[in-house]
Motif scaffolding. Structure first.
Motif, PDB file in Angstrom:
ATOM      1  N   GLY A  33       0.797  -1.216   0.000  1.00  0.00           N
ATOM      2  CA  GLY A  33       0.000   0.000   0.000  1.00  0.00           C
ATOM      3  C   GLY A  33       0.831   1.268   0.000  1.00  0.00           C
ATOM      4  O   GLY A  33       0.286   2.362   0.105  1.00  0.00           O
ATOM      5  N   HIS A  34       2.161   1.110  -0.083  1.00  0.00           N
ATOM      6  CA  HIS A  34       3.059   2.255  -0.132  1.00  0.00           C
ATOM      7  C   HIS A  34       4.051   2.089  -1.270  1.00  0.00           C
ATOM      8  O   HIS A  34       4.510   0.980  -1.545  1.00  0.00           O
ATOM      9  CB  HIS A  34       3.825   2.413   1.189  1.00  0.00           C
ATOM     10  CG  HIS A  34       2.947   2.759   2.336  1.00  0.00           C
ATOM     11  ND1 HIS A  34       2.349   1.791   3.106  1.00  0.00           N
ATOM     12  CD2 HIS A  34       2.531   3.949   2.823  1.00  0.00           C
ATOM     13  CE1 HIS A  34       1.607   2.391   4.037  1.00  0.00           C
ATOM     14  NE2 HIS A  34       1.705   3.695   3.888  1.00  0.00           N
ATOM     15  N   CYS A  35       4.398   3.210  -1.922  1.00  0.00           N
ATOM     16  CA  CYS A  35       5.377   3.200  -3.000  1.00  0.00           C
ATOM     17  C   CYS A  35       6.717   2.674  -2.470  1.00  0.00           C
ATOM     18  O   CYS A  35       7.169   3.087  -1.405  1.00  0.00           O
ATOM     19  CB  CYS A  35       5.541   4.616  -3.551  1.00  0.00           C
ATOM     20  SG  CYS A  35       6.837   4.778  -4.796  1.00  0.00           S
ATOM     21  N   ALA A  36       7.342   1.755  -3.209  1.00  0.00           N
ATOM     22  CA  ALA A  36       8.609   1.160  -2.778  1.00  0.00           C
ATOM     23  C   ALA A  36       9.765   2.153  -2.837  1.00  0.00           C
ATOM     24  O   ALA A  36      10.810   1.920  -2.237  1.00  0.00           O
ATOM     25  CB  ALA A  36       8.943  -0.058  -3.639  1.00  0.00           C
ATOM     26  N   PHE A  37       9.564   3.296  -3.509  1.00  0.00           N
ATOM     27  CA  PHE A  37      10.642   4.278  -3.607  1.00  0.00           C
ATOM     28  C   PHE A  37      10.422   5.458  -2.677  1.00  0.00           C
ATOM     29  O   PHE A  37      11.284   5.807  -1.892  1.00  0.00           O
ATOM     30  CB  PHE A  37      10.790   4.759  -5.055  1.00  0.00           C
ATOM     31  CG  PHE A  37      11.962   5.679  -5.254  1.00  0.00           C
ATOM     32  CD1 PHE A  37      13.260   5.196  -5.205  1.00  0.00           C
ATOM     33  CD2 PHE A  37      11.774   7.027  -5.464  1.00  0.00           C
ATOM     34  CE1 PHE A  37      14.344   6.036  -5.365  1.00  0.00           C
ATOM     35  CE2 PHE A  37      12.857   7.878  -5.625  1.00  0.00           C
ATOM     36  CZ  PHE A  37      14.141   7.381  -5.578  1.00  0.00           C
ATOM     37  N   CYS A  38       9.243   6.101  -2.750  1.00  0.00           N
ATOM     38  CA  CYS A  38       9.032   7.337  -1.984  1.00  0.00           C
ATOM     39  C   CYS A  38       8.104   7.151  -0.782  1.00  0.00           C
ATOM     40  O   CYS A  38       7.893   8.083  -0.026  1.00  0.00           O
ATOM     41  CB  CYS A  38       8.499   8.441  -2.888  1.00  0.00           C
ATOM     42  SG  CYS A  38       6.781   8.211  -3.390  1.00  0.00           S
ATOM     43  N   ASP A  39       7.534   5.946  -0.623  1.00  0.00           N
ATOM     44  CA  ASP A  39       6.700   5.595   0.528  1.00  0.00           C
ATOM     45  C   ASP A  39       5.342   6.306   0.544  1.00  0.00           C
ATOM     46  O   ASP A  39       4.660   6.323   1.571  1.00  0.00           O
ATOM     47  CB  ASP A  39       7.446   5.843   1.844  1.00  0.00           C
ATOM     48  CG  ASP A  39       6.977   4.894   2.937  1.00  0.00           C
ATOM     49  OD1 ASP A  39       6.624   3.743   2.610  1.00  0.00           O
ATOM     50  OD2 ASP A  39       6.950   5.311   4.104  1.00  0.00           O
ATOM     51  N   GLU A  40       4.949   6.896  -0.574  1.00  0.00           N
ATOM     52  CA  GLU A  40       3.614   7.492  -0.652  1.00  0.00           C
ATOM     53  C   GLU A  40       2.563   6.395  -0.762  1.00  0.00           C
ATOM     54  O   GLU A  40       2.849   5.307  -1.251  1.00  0.00           O
ATOM     55  CB  GLU A  40       3.523   8.384  -1.899  1.00  0.00           C
ATOM     56  CG  GLU A  40       3.118   9.814  -1.571  1.00  0.00           C
ATOM     57  CD  GLU A  40       3.053  10.683  -2.806  1.00  0.00           C
ATOM     58  OE1 GLU A  40       2.085  10.548  -3.557  1.00  0.00           O
ATOM     59  OE2 GLU A  40       3.981  11.488  -2.999  1.00  0.00           O
ATOM     60  N   VAL A  42      -0.216   4.099  -2.157  1.00  0.00           N
ATOM     61  CA  VAL A  42      -0.633   3.668  -3.492  1.00  0.00           C
ATOM     62  C   VAL A  42      -1.745   2.636  -3.338  1.00  0.00           C
ATOM     63  O   VAL A  42      -1.966   2.108  -2.250  1.00  0.00           O
ATOM     64  CB  VAL A  42       0.539   3.050  -4.300  1.00  0.00           C
ATOM     65  CG1 VAL A  42       1.626   4.089  -4.565  1.00  0.00           C
ATOM     66  CG2 VAL A  42       1.121   1.842  -3.596  1.00  0.00           C
ATOM     67  N   ASP A  43      -2.434   2.371  -4.432  1.00  0.00           N
ATOM     68  CA  ASP A  43      -3.478   1.355  -4.408  1.00  0.00           C
ATOM     69  C   ASP A  43      -2.867  -0.014  -4.112  1.00  0.00           C
ATOM     70  O   ASP A  43      -1.746  -0.308  -4.522  1.00  0.00           O
ATOM     71  CB  ASP A  43      -4.205   1.295  -5.752  1.00  0.00           C
ATOM     72  CG  ASP A  43      -5.057   2.536  -5.999  1.00  0.00           C
ATOM     73  OD1 ASP A  43      -5.424   3.216  -5.021  1.00  0.00           O
ATOM     74  OD2 ASP A  43      -5.337   2.827  -7.179  1.00  0.00           O
ATOM     75  N   PHE A  48       4.625   1.010  -7.074  1.00  0.00           N
ATOM     76  CA  PHE A  48       5.132   2.378  -7.181  1.00  0.00           C
ATOM     77  C   PHE A  48       3.972   3.319  -7.476  1.00  0.00           C
ATOM     78  O   PHE A  48       2.976   2.925  -8.070  1.00  0.00           O
ATOM     79  CB  PHE A  48       6.175   2.490  -8.294  1.00  0.00           C
ATOM     80  CG  PHE A  48       7.340   1.558  -8.089  1.00  0.00           C
ATOM     81  CD1 PHE A  48       8.361   1.889  -7.217  1.00  0.00           C
ATOM     82  CD2 PHE A  48       7.420   0.352  -8.765  1.00  0.00           C
ATOM     83  CE1 PHE A  48       9.429   1.029  -7.010  1.00  0.00           C
ATOM     84  CE2 PHE A  48       8.482  -0.513  -8.568  1.00  0.00           C
ATOM     85  CZ  PHE A  48       9.488  -0.175  -7.685  1.00  0.00           C
ATOM     86  N   CYS A  49       4.144   4.605  -7.105  1.00  0.00           N
ATOM     87  CA  CYS A  49       3.069   5.571  -7.348  1.00  0.00           C
ATOM     88  C   CYS A  49       3.040   6.023  -8.809  1.00  0.00           C
ATOM     89  O   CYS A  49       1.988   6.390  -9.310  1.00  0.00           O
ATOM     90  CB  CYS A  49       3.161   6.752  -6.396  1.00  0.00           C
ATOM     91  SG  CYS A  49       4.731   7.604  -6.385  1.00  0.00           S
TER      92      CYS A  49
END
Ligand SMILES: [Zn+2]
Length: 70
Positions: A33-40, A42-43, A48-49
């Motif tokens: 549930g979080h982007c693997a790069f920026c941790d935002e 995500v669905d 990644f976002c």
């Protein structure tokens, strides 16, 4: 004396061995549930976002392999 088929076979073998080595070093990512790069956020099911984060993550992983961090 080697012919062109022998040289080609050697190139193919080198390519395959390199691909296997790269695949075995690649970190398995899991969607949490979080982007693997920026941790935002995500669905669910996405790693990644956006494409930029995926590309930046790949670059980061390559650099880490080159400098021996992985
Ligand atoms: Zn991101």
């Amino acid at each position: 004396m080697s012919d062109i088929a022998d040289v080609s076979d050697k190139h193919i073998e080198t390519f395959i061995n390199s691909a296997i080595a790269n695949a075995s070093r690649k970190t398995q990512l899991h969607s949490d549930g979080h982007c693997a790069f920026c941790d935002e956020a995500v669905d669910i099911g996405l790693l990644f976002c956006d494409r930029d984060c995926r590309d930046d993550y790949d670059k980061q992983q390559r650099v880490m392999r080159i400098v021996g961090c992985r």
